[in-house]
Design an enzyme around this catalytic site. Structure first.
Site, short mmCIF file in Angstrom:
data_model
loop_
_atom_site.label_atom_id
_atom_site.label_comp_id
_atom_site.label_asym_id
_atom_site.label_seq_id
_atom_site.Cartn_x
_atom_site.Cartn_y
_atom_site.Cartn_z
CE LYS A 88 2.09 -4.04 -1.61
NZ LYS A 88 2.33 -3.98 -3.07
CD GLU B 286 7.64 -9.45 -4.43
OE1 GLU B 286 7.52 -10.67 -4.63
OE2 GLU B 286 6.68 -8.65 -4.53
CB SER C 42 -2.12 2.11 -0.49
OG SER C 42 -1.00 2.89 -0.12
#
Lengths: 268, 400
Positions: B90, B112, B378
């Site tokens: 991220k 969010e 990830s």
């Protein structure tokens, strides 16, 4: 002839301003919606906006969110909505505008959905998440059904864009009065009044201007109409009013509030 | 098949801009800023600096020898995004958008988050770049990812629990959009996945493409060719699109793995592309999980980061164009892969990434030893250990 345009041009010729009032289909119940609509008609509303609840109402504040949630929990859907509209049509010839979100139309197919609600008696459609860039397929079907597509503008919409949007709209232009979601409870600031004057000037009398989002009482309604709007649009305030009202009293309570607001539109 | 910067934000029929009018000037301003800076030398240099010195790029492409040998098929490589600062991919996107927000003179950032990884990455990027951040998170997610809530607070972010609707990621996005409508002039909405109105899907894809670009050059060093397969998990789909996009024109099979939950024949899954239909949500046209009236359905996954009823529009396009195969892995298979990777390689993967690992294990069996699979890992799984422990205890009870 289209009911919305008829109504608004008739009022214009009499130098009157309009009250557009909202009810949510299925809130607080199906029969509660009927009572609410009766109250609105009795109180003098000129046009009724009928909400069809969506699971993710991202332009709405807490009041309409809550009403949507409860109406969906009680099973409101397109089939029931159609029956409800037919019932209303049996007793009232008032213009009815459907307010909902784009996905309910898109997922059913614009053609199927729009011709279905048209047959039931809906005159126009408002979709707060349908921007004009995406509206081609939707508009084609709305026009084919001889209905009005009412688009929204906002205080930060440029004059050029207002012209573009009004060129694709019919019925009336819906100005969102504030930066915020529906039902905000705050005093109107200068920018709202500027936005009304600016929109009115840009529209140049070609299309009636309705102003909504955060209109809660007769004083606010007066201010907005004095500033140049042709109609006030009141939604959350009506729903808030009946949050704890027993079924038997909904109609009278709604009627008296509507009467109060309607007075503001003719007291000039 | 590469779509570059798509006109009108359309990937075929998908994507676009279905938004309240108040947001139109905001996304136009964002698009102008993005087009101005995306290839700007100073911007790229500053972003590269932060990616390298702050986030820890490039990440290794690790040959999972033990796992490969225990399966006895294709060679499995892990793209170690879990080693990035914050523990997930991220940060690639939050640094990019954070630097963009600064150039747009927006000081207040909202975001969010589902599992909390994007919230944490936003809070980190904002702390390091001198921006204020506020994060919307579904109440249910705040309860199952308490550690991340506390991390965000430590990093100086304000966390708003969202108690509407299903109290998960989709409701957090709704609430962030409402905030953006209300504070449109001062606020930058830092979306964490390749979803939302144009230009978010393309912008997030571009910032995450560093994953696929590194895979490509690392594989050419290690194996002298591009990978035979790549596998990534898909919730909104940001790590997957970042993995796939640079490889679209290569001779590589691509697999996107969605959350099969308790099975796609039940109501408890998040398999949007495998089991969904076309619709409009959060500003985009894409595949959605919805009922016959178009109401958005409740979703389920043991991995909070996959628990979303929509998916990035470019994935919808790649599905219909048949360039990527989308498939599912169940909660249980993801847990087994979580355990297997932990034991064999000493790497605890995020439950989201465990879905991709599970799929790789299945694929590798049917491939030859000379072939290669790259799995995008990830994120790391520290945040998930409580959930896994609880799952294992309940399963032990049930099988007794």
């Amino acid at each position: 002839m289209p009911r919305i345009q008829d109504k608004l041009s008739e009022m214009k010729s009499k130098n009157q301003k309009a009250l557009i009032a909202y009810a949510m289909a299925g809130y607080p119940s199906e029969s509660g919606t009927i009572s609410m609509v009766r109250g609105l008609v009795q109180g003098g509303a000129d046009i009724i906006e009928l909400g069809l609840p969506f699971s993710d109402p991202l332009a709405d504040g807490p009041v309409i969110q809550n009403a949507s949630f409860l109406a969906l929990q009680k099973g409101m859907n397109l089939d029931k909505f159609v029956n409800l509209v037919k019932k209303i049509r049996k007793e009232a010839d008032i213009p009815l505008v459907l307010m909902t979100y784009a996905n309910l139309l898109y997922s059913r197919g614009y053609d199927k959905f729009i011709s279905t609600v048209k047959k039931a008696g809906i005159d126009g459609i408002i979709l707060p998440d349908m921007s004009i860039e995406e509206a081609e397929g939707y508009l084609e079907i709305v026009h084919k059904n001889n209905m009005d597509a009412i688009f929204l503008i906002s205080p930060n919409t440029s004059e050029d864009r207002i012209k573009k949007i009004s060129g694709m709209s019919s019925g009336f232009m819906y100005l969102v009065s504030i930066y915020g979601t529906t039902g905000a409870q705050q005093k109107f600031q200068q920018y709202t009044l500027d936005a009304i004057r600016n929109a009115k000037k840009t529209l140049g009398g070609k299309m009636p201007l309705g102003v909504g989002f955060g209109v809660n009482n007769a004083d606010q309604a007066k201010l907005i109409l004095q500033t140049g709007a042709d109609a006030i649009i009141v939604a959350s305030a009506f729903l808030r009013l009946i949050e704890k009202t027993p079924q038997a009293k909904i109609q009278s309570k709604i009627a008296s509030f509507a009467k109060n607001l309607k007075k503001a539109t003719i007291s000039e | 098949m590469k779509l570059g910067y798509p006109k009108n934000g359309k990937f075929g029929e998908f994507g676009g801009r279905f938004i309240p009018e108040t947001l139109v000037p905001a996304v136009e301003e964002l698009e102008q800023a993005y087009l101005k800076f995306k290839d700007n030398k100073d911007f790229r240099q500053e972003l590269d600096y932060y990616l390298k010195e702050y986030a820890g790029r490039p990440t290794p492409l690790y040959f999972a020898k033990n796992l490969t040998e225990s399966i006895g098929g294709a060679k499995i490589y892990l793209k170690r995004e879990d080693l990035l600062h914050g523990g997930a991919h991220k940060i690639n996107n939050t640094l990019g958008q954070g630097l963009l927000a600064k150039r747009m003179n927006k000081k207040r950032i909202i975001a969010e988050t589902g599992a909390g990884q994007h919230g944490v990455a936003t809070a980190m990027a904002c702390a390091s770049l001198g921006l204020q951040s506020e994060v919307y998170m579904g109440y249910k997610d705040t309860q199952r990812q308490k550690l991340n809530v506390f991390r965000m607070k430590l990093l100086g972010s304000i966390v708003h629990p969202v108690k509407d609707g299903t109290q998960t990621l989709k409701d957090a996005i709704n609430e962030a959009i409402r905030d953006w409508i209300t504070n449109v002039k001062t606020t930058y909405y830092l979306l964490g996945s390749a979803v939302g109105p144009h230009p978010y899907p393309v912008m997030v894809r571009d910032f995450q493409s560093v994953i696929g670009n590194e895979i490509l050059s690392q594989m050419k060093d290690l194996e002298k060719k591009s990978p035979d397969s790549v596998i990534a998990c898909v919730g909104g789909g940001s790590n997957a699109i970042g993995t796939f996009y640079p490889l679209i024109d290569e001779n590589t099979l691509m697999f996107g793995v969605e959350a099969g939950g308790e099975g796609i024949n039940t109501e408890h899954h998040s398999a949007t592309l495998v089991a969904g239909s076309k619709g409009i949500l959060h500003g985009m046209l894409t595949y959605l999980l919805q009922d016959k009236y178009g109401q958005i359905r409740d979703t389920h996954s043991i991995a909070a980061g996959l628990d979303y009823p929509g998916v990035g529009p470019e994935h919808s396009y790649l599905k219909d164009a048949k360039r990527v195969k989308y498939d599912t892995v169940s909660d249980n298979d993801a847990i087994q892969a979580f355990l297997m990777l932990s034991k064999h390689e000493g790497i605890i993967p995020a439950l989201e990434s465990s879905h991709a690992v599970a799929y790789a294990i299945k694929q590798a069996k049917n491939m030859s030893k000379s072939e290669t699979i790259v799995v995008t890992l990830s994120g790391r799984g520290d945040k998930d250990v409580e959930v896994v422990e609880k799952y294992l205890m309940e399963n032990a009870k049930n099988s007794r």
